[in-house]
Design a protein around this motif. Sequence first.
Motif, short mmCIF file in Angstrom:
data_model
loop_
_atom_site.label_atom_id
_atom_site.label_comp_id
_atom_site.label_asym_id
_atom_site.label_seq_id
_atom_site.Cartn_x
_atom_site.Cartn_y
_atom_site.Cartn_z
N TYR A 62 0.86 -1.24 0.02
CA TYR A 62 0.10 0.11 0.09
C TYR A 62 0.76 1.20 -0.08
N GLN B 150 0.67 5.34 1.34
CA GLN B 150 -0.25 6.28 2.33
C GLN B 150 0.20 7.75 2.08
N GLY C 146 -4.35 12.64 3.81
CA GLY C 146 -5.87 12.77 3.23
C GLY C 146 -6.36 11.65 2.41
N MET C 147 -5.42 10.77 2.15
CA MET C 147 -6.12 9.77 1.22
C MET C 147 -6.03 8.30 1.73
N GLY C 148 -5.75 8.14 3.14
CA GLY C 148 -5.71 6.75 3.66
C GLY C 148 -4.57 6.15 3.07
N LEU C 149 -4.80 4.59 2.92
CA LEU C 149 -3.88 3.73 2.23
C LEU C 149 -4.47 3.35 1.15
#
Lengths: 114, 114
Positions: free
Chosen positions: B35, B37, B40-43
Amino acid sequence: AQSVTQLGSHVSVSEGALVLLRCNYSSSVPPYLFWYVQYPNQGLQLLLKYTSAATLVKGINGFEAEFKKSETSFHLTKPSAHMSDAAEYFCAVSVDTGRRALTFGSGTRLQVQP
Amino acid sequence: NAGVTQTPKFRVLKTGQSMTLLCAQDMNHEYMYWYRQDPGMGLRLIHYSVGEGTTAKGEVPDGYNVSRLKKQNFLLGLESAAPSQTSVYFCASRRGTSGPYEQYFGPGTRLTVT
């Protein structure tokens, strides 16, 4: 496809106050739901998970979450905030087929004021 | 048990350079994930693997390649780094059997591309 919405990118509470972090999900099949916590400059640690066994789930550090299918929600709560709870919290959803990957919300940063 | 480990922890690259991030897990997990990160966009899922010798694309695979030659290792490669790949990269693993099993995360690699 699954999706997660976390309302409020920043939440600030006083020490000892109730913590409420909101999470709404979308899934076309029965979901598994997770809350992870991330302390500064660290990886993600599992707080709790919903597995369909019980709608009220208790996790570590006094946190709990309630699964409400009618509201497609999985909000995280803690009765009394502690300074050590300051961190970023992520709600995530997965389904039990295919790649079984997590779809994350955008995260909520919790600040705890003394 | 070390769990999930990642190397390196930090890296600075110039545009166009290449590098490989290594993820290792000692839990005998079938599934592994990469992932990224971003604030503001999470993973977001880059690539994943459901077993030794298999890989597949996630939501944001462009500019990355992966390999899983051994069950315990999952490599993420950047052939020609771009500033848009500045991010924190997390590797995760989970059991391959059906059920609400959580993913275990590594500590992350902070990559800056100048």
